[in-house]
Design a protein around this motif. Structure first.
Motif, short mmCIF file in Angstrom:
data_model
loop_
_atom_site.label_atom_id
_atom_site.label_comp_id
_atom_site.label_asym_id
_atom_site.label_seq_id
_atom_site.Cartn_x
_atom_site.Cartn_y
_atom_site.Cartn_z
N CYS A 112 1.27 7.23 -6.58
CA CYS A 112 0.20 7.85 -7.04
C CYS A 112 0.38 9.35 -6.78
O CYS A 112 0.21 10.20 -7.55
N CYS A 113 0.81 9.77 -5.41
CA CYS A 113 1.17 11.17 -4.87
C CYS A 113 2.13 11.76 -6.01
O CYS A 113 2.01 12.87 -6.33
N VAL A 134 0.50 4.19 -2.93
CA VAL A 134 0.09 5.45 -2.55
C VAL A 134 1.07 6.56 -2.94
O VAL A 134 0.99 7.51 -3.56
N SER A 147 0.67 -1.22 -0.06
CA SER A 147 0.03 -0.05 -0.08
C SER A 147 0.71 1.25 0.05
O SER A 147 0.40 2.30 -0.63
#
Length: 523
Positions: free
Chosen positions: A105-106, A102, A98
């Motif tokens: 993506c950020c 994340v 995860s």
């Protein structure tokens, strides 16, 4: 050991240099994902600005992009404190997938939005796209803080000595990447932030996988952060915070925020903030490797007698050399980057040797450092808006005063022993407590088992083999076997050598020394 005094006698510079090069060589091939990922983490913000230097509104004072850049510091700071102050548990296996997802993506979204906004005219940006200037710093801040905490966790499992090699190698690689950006066409340069962010996220995955725990299972180890425990991962573990380190981080970040604001506004010359900042990053990494490894300077001296002194010297040069203030800015950047690299290693030491939660400690330290940047940046923004005609020397004098005040107030031989405030003062004033602390440090450093730790603690009290067997309710032959294994791990051959080792450890504890070149079983 070659002699009975090897444990208590400092290594020669030639031996220290040899250990240093071997450490760097082994780290280079053993943990490539960690130092490459660290390079990308450090280089990502710089790659974003490098990709937009050709656009006039990218760093103009007062624009939404200017304010958004500072907002990133606030998001990282608050995120770190949120992780530290509100404990919760997550499955470590889920974090392995995860967190990199994340972060990817950020990083991707923040890179794309930032570069797109920089291409817009300032007037159009402020009227139509101001809301987006709040989105990209939010994404950037979230991506950075979760990756920061992940790296503190990885470094804490490896220990301070390997962390020194990792952060130095990563810093040098990051500097090289930023230098190469000057020779890349603009169309390709705009894709670099996205690429670096994805590589950093990919390496974060390996930060959970690669570094196996080097901690021993001796009594007192905080298993909440043990990577062998794949069931639950404690995101925060409350305890007494290292307040001295937090004050130091807040001060250093505040000073850097002021200097960054001045440099963005052209106070040190056009483009000085980027060129001198990159060079400072390189020089700081080299200087840190020299001070921490061959010269064997301890954390206390590295912070207050090297880093803070360099930052204060840079502030003084900026005040005195008004026409050549960029040279002062260069010295300041070396000092700050020195502290920036140092704090990763100090966190690794506190996690590895003090059993502090990596997420708790990393969130506190990185959050405080970035909040300091935010406050310094904001102070300059206020100064620039309301005191346009006032000399910047007043701000620089404030920085100089704060740095010297904090350095003089916090420098102490007890910092290491008290873990920069994590341990109550006077905890080791009596000989018994000091001896117990030293045995624990040796057990951690040499990966002793629980039983070997018990035997060491008994021997440290001067007990004979028969007395140890009676105290531990074990046969004398069993104690003899444990002592033989203990001596093998400690690389000693007699009781006298053990006494020398304990004496040296007690001296280090009393005077706050740590030898980062110590080549033991763990490091």
């Amino acid at each position: 050991m070659q002699s009975s005094t090897k444990s208590a006698t400092p290594k020669s510079h030639q031996s220290a240099l040899g250990d240093t090069f071997r450490t760097f060589k082994n780290t280079l091939f053993t943990y490539p994902a960690l130092w490459i990922g660290f390079a990308c983490i450090c280089a990502w913000p710089w790659s974003c600005t490098s990709a937009t230097l050709v656009y006039p509104g990218a760093v103009a004072v007062g624009t939404p992009l200017w304010l958004g850049s500072n907002l990133t510091y606030l998001i990282i700071g608050l995120g770190g404190l949120l992780i530290a102050c509100f404990p919760f548990k997550l499955n470590r296996q889920s974090l392995t997938y995860s967190v990199p997802f994340v972060a990817a993506c950020c990083y991707s979204a923040a890179s794309a939005i930032f570069i797109a906004l920089c291409k817009l005219p300032t007037e159009q940006l402020m009227s139509n796209y101001a809301a987006l200037t709040l989105l990209w710093p939010l994404l950037a801040g979230i991506g950075q803080i979760i990756v920061f905490v992940s790296w503190i966790d990885a470094f804490g499992r490896l220990g301070s000595r390997k962390t020194v090699a990792l952060v130095v190698l990563g810093s040098l690689l990051g500097t090289g990447l930023l230098y190469l950006l000057n020779f890349i066409p603009q169309s390709i340069r705009e894709l670099v932030p996205l690429t670096i962010g994805l590589v950093a996220s990919f390496c974060t995955y390996f930060s959970y996988k690669k570094p196996e725990s080097l901690q021993s299972d001796f009594v007192g180890f905080n298993t909440a952060d043990n990577p062998k425990d794949n069931q639950q991962f404690t995101i925060s573990h409350k305890r007494r915070p290292p307040w001295k380190l937090l004050i130091s981080a807040l001060t250093a970040g505040f000073a850097f925020g002021i200097f960054q604001g001045i440099s963005f506004s052209g106070g040190f010359g056009s483009g000085a903030w980027y060129d001198y900042g990159v060079i400072g990053f390189f020089l700081a990494a080299f200087l840190f490797a020299l001070c921490a490894l061959p010269l064997r300077m301890n954390f206390n001296h590295l912070i207050y007698r090297v880093s803070f002194v360099l930052m204060a010297l840079g502030s003084l040069l900026c005040i005195m050399l008004t026409q050549d203030a960029a040279w002062g800015y260069e010295v300041f950047c070396v000092g700050y980057r020195f502290f920036d690299v140092l704090i990763w290693c100090l966190c690794a030491y506190l996690v590895h040797h003090r059993s502090a939660s990596s997420a708790w400690l990393g969130g506190l330290c990185m959050g405080t450092l970035l909040l300091g940047r935010f406050m310094g940046f904001e102070l300059f923004g206020i100064w620039d808006a309301y005191f346009v005609n006032e000399s910047l020397s007043v701000l620089l004098a404030l920085v100089l005063f704060l740095l010297m005040l904090i350095a003089l107030y916090l420098v102490s031989q007890t910092n290491l022993r008290e873990a920069w405030g994590m341990v109550q003062p006077g905890e080791f004033e009596d000989e018994a407590s000091l001896l117990a602390y030293c045995c624990t440090q040796i057990a951690q450093s040499y990966a002793l088992s629980a039983r070997e730790y018990d035997v060491l603690a008994q021997l440290a009290q001067g007990k004979s083999r028969i007395e140890v067997s009676q105290a531990l309710v074990l046969s004398e032959e069993t104690i003899k076997t444990h002592i033989r294994r203990l001596y093998q791990k400690l690389d000693i051959h007699s009781r006298k050598e053990l006494e020398h080792l304990l004496t040296a450890q007690k001296q280090n504890a009393r005077f706050g020394r740590i030898d980062l070149t110590d080549n033991n079983a763990t490091q």
